[in-house]
Each structure stands twice: as structure tokens, then as C-alpha cells.
Design an enzyme around this catalytic site. Structure first.
Site, short mmCIF file in Angstrom:
data_model
loop_
_atom_site.label_atom_id
_atom_site.label_comp_id
_atom_site.label_asym_id
_atom_site.label_seq_id
_atom_site.Cartn_x
_atom_site.Cartn_y
_atom_site.Cartn_z
N GLU A 100 2.71 4.78 1.74
CA GLU A 100 4.18 4.76 1.75
C GLU A 100 4.77 6.16 1.87
OE1 GLU A 100 7.66 3.03 -1.26
OE2 GLU A 100 5.77 3.78 -2.08
N TRP A 136 17.30 -0.68 4.70
CA TRP A 136 17.12 0.44 5.63
C TRP A 136 15.69 0.54 6.15
CZ3 TRP A 136 16.88 6.24 4.06
CH2 TRP A 136 16.02 6.44 2.98
N ASN A 174 20.14 -4.91 -0.34
CA ASN A 174 19.04 -4.01 -0.68
C ASN A 174 17.72 -4.69 -0.28
OD1 ASN A 174 18.77 -1.92 -3.63
ND2 ASN A 174 17.48 -2.01 -1.85
N SER A 221 24.13 -3.32 -1.97
CA SER A 221 23.90 -3.13 -0.55
C SER A 221 22.86 -2.04 -0.32
CB SER A 221 25.22 -2.80 0.16
OG SER A 221 25.05 -2.82 1.55
N ASP A 281 15.44 5.93 -4.74
CA ASP A 281 15.13 5.54 -6.11
C ASP A 281 13.70 5.99 -6.46
OD1 ASP A 281 14.28 3.73 -4.13
OD2 ASP A 281 14.37 2.00 -5.43
N ASP A 285 -17.02 10.10 -0.96
CA ASP A 285 -18.37 9.58 -1.08
C ASP A 285 -19.37 10.73 -0.88
OD1 ASP A 285 -18.02 6.71 -1.49
OD2 ASP A 285 -17.05 6.76 0.48
#
Length: 643
Positions: A579, A210, A247, A257, A385, A43
Site C-alpha cells: 500500500e 479517491w 468515503n 464524503s 488518515d 532467506d
């Protein structure tokens, strides 16, 4: 160095009595120049705002950080439907690390909590992953009679909702048949309520494998063993009724898994309280043994002929969770050989209706495409992944990470049996003592050193058992053996030196090296589990691994670099906790294949991100007091540590 930018604190009132709507509107108009409902370093206003209080005073608030805190406090008041509010200056001027930690402990964990029951489904069923265009579904195992009765009884309470009882034998063919009928999978019920769990981020509504362990580390530090124990119990439910820790509890994950962390989760949760519930501990330990034997030690699948393990995710066809076009580059190779447009080829491949081999332009073995998707599903089972390290080869690898985790299972079983069960625990009509598991661990250690240790580079690498060679790829996963306490002190010294030489960046540890990406990448696609990105799980495991072998100073530096990056990012970007990070540029602006979760919100980040929250609390619990003070002052790591 970070410093308070408000006017002299002694001249300010302790509380600002304000009209909420007027003050919030004026603040946005004055300071939120890009109108994104945040106040950030992007800003362009002067970052000075005069708060007009109800008693007629004006109080000047300065700096991006303090103004964004003011914005958040006003937004919270508005969310509580307050017309007028007392805004505490102690919140506006709160030390940044203290603020982040407080919000994680008091707000974020609860905001990330879900449960699969009638109240919980009110939210979960709004998720598009729980439905197709017309029907929302909950799948319940045929072995869970309590769950079937409960969910059937509430089926009529939701519109366009169907409870589906899974068959006893869940095959890859069955899972493929319901890919166009997506739904959530039920979890444990206790006393008529869903056993709660923590999701990775605010947009998620399912329990990830996990992620749950790493979240549990933070929960245990924050005194939330109620949630940690609940998630361990949901793991045990999944093992009992789905045959594995999933998963995530979505229908398309039924054949897949995830990395095994259950024994660590059990042990750390149990030992973080003064409770003496050995019955709970016994039940959970037996569940972990079931997973060990039935998931990881089945010959020809996740257990390979050399005695080590691999990721091997069964399934048929293209992983359904990927977005349209994700595999077009790979599919185009096959489509061209079949002289078909990609869309037509994909449709034919998915339905099993490809033309016969004699119509193919050149020699082509269809199983090679099947193998590609086997590797891709296995890569996703590893939870990396995606990364160029595992692309097109994952199911052929005895990975350092997986075999370290299973070594930890074996030593944990020995410890738990010896410490809590008088050196004897019966599972499946067989009695185990600690020595049984110590022998298992020693046999694995010998194989890991024989097959995964590279004497030239003095580091562990994934081992391709098909080509009988190392995958020479510099990855954070190569250092899991230090966390699992699998290595000698001599090996640890080599590993520490190699780690700091190849993977240390300004913001922490890289997921992989730039050199490895440049060597293995077959396109310019940026894989999110590769350079220049860094991830919370890698940091947490590596900190503990270094400390296991006495490298406390090195761990302190890496912890500080990681926490500094998170703190500085939150200060500059209205509390954002994402994340993942680009740890080279120390930014949350990550331009990889899946973007970054946790960066889109209005006014207040409601929940941060699960394992990022945990890494913050874990890091603070390990950081020495002097560095905590410097973190609150945002002293640059480069001022404190030599390159």
C-alpha cells in the site's frame, strides 16, 4: 546494477517440463529457509537451485529474483491443479519492470474487481465489516426501487442475511444508531448485474472514493475503460442515492464524503477511448455538478464564510471503524477529569450518559471532545488518515488540496461544456456556459492566492480560518495547485524548488517533512501519512504537476526513483507490491499505526495494491525509453541523478 544470475542462457531449454508438486516442495525445502512461502533476500540459502526436469536434465536457477519467479510459476500451476507443467524460462527470467507491469495488466485488476449483486455477495458477505456477530446486512437506499426489488428477491438465498431499506432522511443520529449493525451499501445495478468496481487491495470488498480515481488512471492506460466507466457510474449512483461520493460503501461512512476527483475521472476516462457517447458524458457531468453544488457548496458546512472550502464530516461520537483503544490517549484526558476509568467514560460518552458538568473535577466543555471527533472524522474524509498536519484541527482548515481539487472541477466543467456541449449544459433547470465556470475558477484562484499563498516561503499552506493564520506544515498536498494548473509560471518555479528541497527522498516524494512531524507531533505515534512514508496519489499528482509547467527532467527523476523502489522491493521480496513505502529507507516495512496492506500472501501476490499498481503503469507510461531500460537493469537512482 541488476543482472541475470542464471547460467549461460544459451545452454538452457526454453521450457522446463516438471512435476509441479515435487519441484515446488524441493524448491521450498532448499530455498525458503524462513518457511514463509516466499523466496526473499531474507532467506539464507545459497540461492542456487537445480531443477530436475521430466526429460532427465538438471537446470540451474540462481538469484533471489529468478528463484522467486520460479516459485510463483510453480504455484500458479498448482493453483490450476496441474500435476505436470511446462515452466517457461521467459517467465523465470522476465525483466522485472516488464513482469510487474504485465501482471498488473493481466492479473491484478481482475483480482481486485468486485460487484454488489448475488454472485458478488458470495464474497463480500464473508467480510466481517459487512456483519456483526450474528447478522450480515446490505443497506439499500429508499430511492432505488430497482435495487430494493432485486436485493429483496435474493435475501432468502443467503444465510443470516438481511436487506435493510434506508430512511429517506439519513441523519447523523440514524447513522450512529446503526453503528452496531454494520453492513455494506448497495451500488448501481445494470441489466440485473452489479456494476463492477476495483477495490484498493485484496482484503477489501468495498469501493473507496479517491482510490477509485487513481485506480482509474492505471485502468485507462491498460485499456480497461470498462472498469473505469463502471466506477464513474457507481460514483453517480452514490451522488443520486446517498447524496455524496462516499468515503466507501459501508454503513458507517454514510455521513462522510471524500476528496473530489470525479470530473478528472470522467474527462480522462472519456478521452482515453475513441467512443463518442456524449449522452454518458452528459449524465456523468450533471452528476458531478450535483456533487459540487449539494456537497461542497452548502454554506456553513464544507463551504466557509471566506469563500473557500474545508473537509467537514458529520457524525456523532467515536468513528466506529477504528480499532479498540485507538483514542485512549485523548479519552484519558477527559476520563481523568470525570474521575472515571477510560472504559466507563467511553461507554458513557458514546451513550450520551455522562455525569453532569457540576460533577467534573475542573472546568471542562464537553463540546471540545465532540470537536475533536469532528476534526478526526474530517481528517478521515480528507483520506489522510492520519497525519499530525490535520490532527485536532482539520475542520478549521481551508486545505490547499481540497481547494485545488475544486478549482479543477470548475475548470473541467468549463472545458467539458465548451468542448462537447456547444457551450451550454442544463442542470437543475439552470443553463451553464463555460464562462460561468471560468468565473468561478478565477474567483477561487484569487482567494487561494490571497489566503493560502505564503510569500515568505513561496509555497501554499493550509489556512486556519479560525485563527486566520497559515498552518506551516511541509506536506505533499501543498503542491496540488500545480496539478490543478492553478499557479503562475513564477509560482511554479518557487514550488518546484521548495518541493525538491523539503520533500524529495531516495524513493520519491515524502508525505510530509521530518521537520514538520517533529514540530507538530504530540506523541511518538507514527502517523502513516507523514515522514518517512510516501504514497502513490502524491507521486502521481506531483509528477503531472511538474510536467504541467515544463519540469520534465525533475518529473523523470521522481518517477524513476519511485518505480525503482517498487521494482527493487518486488525483486527482493517475491513480487510484493504494498500500500505504501518508507521512501527514506526505500522499504515496504512501514511501522506506522495501520501497518502495510498487500505484504501478506503465500507464494504469489494475487493483486498488488490498487493505486500502487496504477502509479506503476502511469509512471512507466511517462518514463523515457532509456530510463525504462535502466529500470529493468535496476540501475541505482544515485548512479543516474545528482543528489
Amino acid at each position: 546494477m541488476f543482472a541475470l544470475a542464471c547460467q549461460d542462457r544459451s545452454s538452457k531449454p526454453d521450457v522446463l517440463k516438471v512435476n509441479v508438486d515435487t519441484t515446488l516442495s524441493d524448491l521450498e525445502y532448499d530455498e525458503d529457509t524462513d518457511q514463509d512461502k516466499k523466496i526473499t533476500i531474507e532467506d539464507t540459502a545459497d540461492k542456487v537451485f537445480e531443477v530436475k526436469t521430466k526429460d532427465g536434465n538438471e537446470v540451474s536457477i540462481e538469484s533471489t529474483y529468478h528463484l522467486s519467479n520460479l516459485l510463483q510459476e510453480l504455484a500458479r500451476a498448482k493453483n490450476e491443479s496441474l500435476t505436470e507443467a511446462d515452466i517457461k524460462m521467459s517467465r523465470v527470467e522476465e525483466e522485472p519492470a516488464d513482469r510487474i507491469s504485465r501482471l498488473i495488466k493481466t492479473k491484478y485488476w481482475d483480482n481486485l474487481t468486485r460487484q454488489v449483486d448475488k454472485p458478488g455477495l458470495e464474497r463480500i458477505l464473508t467480510d466481517t465489516k459487512a456483519s456483526d456477530s450474528t447478522m450480515r446486512r446490505l443497506y439499500v437506499p429508499s430511492t432505488d426501487s430497482v435495487g430494493i426489488a432485486y436485493f429483496k428477491s435474493i435475501e432468502k438465498d443467503f444465510k443470516n442475511f438481511k436487506v435493510v431499506v434506508l430512511p429517506q432522511n439519513i441523519t447523523p443520529e440514524y447513522v450512529k444508531s446503526i453503528n452496531d449493525k454494520p453492513g455494506i451499501l448497495s451500488l448501481k445495478l445494470k441489466n440485473g448485474k452489479g456494476v463492477p468496481f476495483v477495490v484498493p487491495g485484496g482484503r477489501f470488498n468495498e469501493m473507496y472514493g479517491w482510490d477509485s480515481y487513481f485506480e482509474g488512471v492505471g485502468l485507462n492506460i491498460d485499456g480497461r475503460q470498462d472498469l473505469s466507466k463502471a466506477m464513474v457510474e457507481n460514483f453517480a449512483y452514490q451522488i443520486e442515492h446517498y447524496g455524496k461520493i462516499l468515503n466507501a460503501n459501508r454503513s458507517y461512512y454514510l455521513t462522510r464524503s471524500q476528496p473530489p476527483f470525479m470530473t478528472s475521472f470522467i474527462r480522462e476516462t472519456y478521452e482515453s477511448t475513441d467512443e463518442n457517447d456524449t449522452l454518458w458524458l452528459k449524465v456523468m457531468t450533471r452528476a458531478a455538478m450535483q456533487e459540487y453544488f449539494e456537497v461542497w457548496m452548502e454554506d456553513g458546512k464544507k463551504l466557509t464564510s471566506n469563500g473557500l472550502n474545508r473537509y467537514f464530516a458529520e457524525g456523532i461520537g467515536i468513528p466506529p471503524e477504528t480499532e479498540s483503544g485507538h483514542f485512549d490517549e485523548q479519552l484519558a484526558i477527559y476520563a481523568e477529569k470525570y474521575n472515571m476509568p477510560i472504559s466507563k467514560f467511553t461507554e458513557a460518552y458514546q451513550s450520551g450518559n455522562l455525569p453532569s458538568q457540576n460533577q467534573v473535577k475542573s472546568d471542562l466543555s464537553l463540546p471540545s471532545l465532540d470537536d475533536y471527533f469532528l476534526h478526526d472524522r474530517s481528517l478521515r474524509e480528507s483520506r489522510h488518515d492520519t497525519t499530525w498536519r490535520l490532527d485536532g484541527v482539520c475542520a478549521n482548515l481551508n486545505t490547499v488540496s481540497l481547494n485545488s481539487l475544486l478549482y479543477k472541477y470548475e475548470t473541467d466543467f468549463a472545458y467539458l461544456i465548451q468542448t462537447y456541449f456547444d457551450d451550454s449544459l442544463t442542470y437543475d433547470n439552470q443553463t451553464f456556459d463555460a464562462q460561468y465556470w471560468l468565473d468561478k475558477a478565477e474567483a477561487r484562484k484569487q482567494l487561494v492566492n490571497q489566503l493560502l499563498w505564503n510569500e515568505d516561503d513561496k509555497v501554499f499552506y493550509d489556512y486556519n480560518f479560525v485563527t486566520q493564520s497559515h498552518l506551516i506544515y511541509e506536506s505533499a498536498t501543498n503542491y496540488y495547485p500545480m496539478w490543478a494548473e492553478l499557479v503562475t509560471s513564477e509560482q511554479a518555479e518557487h514550488l518546484k524548488n521548495r518541493l525538491l528541497a523539503t520533500l524529495k527522498a531516495k524513493g520519491g516524494i515524502l508525505a510530509s517533512s521530518k521537520f514538520s512531524v517533529e514540530k507538530f507531533a504530540t506523541s511518538d505515534v507514527a502517523r502513516q501519512w507523514d515522514y518517512p512514508n510516501g504514497w502513490a496519489p502524491h507521486q502521481m499528482l506531483i509528477w503531472k504537476g511538474l510536467m504541467n509547467y515544463g519540469y520534465d527532467d525533475e518529473a523523470q527523476e521522481l518517477i524513476y526513483r519511485w518505480l525503482w523502489m517498487i521494482t527493487k522491493n518486488a525483486v527482493d521480496y517475491n513480487g510484493t507490491i504494498p500500500e505504501k513505502y518508507d521512501v527514506v529507507s526505500r522499504t515496504h516495512k512501514v511501522y506506522a499505526e495501520y501497518g502495510n496492506v498487500g505484504t501478506k500472501f503465500d507464494y504469489i501476490t494475487p493483486s498488488g495494491f490498487g493505486w500502487m499498481n496504477a502509479s506503476y503503469q502511469y509512471g512507466l507510461s511517462l518514463l523515457n525509453e532509456d530510463l525504462k531500460t535502466k529500470l529493468n537493469q535496476l540501475v541505482e537512482p544515485e548512479v543516474l541523478f545528482t543528489p
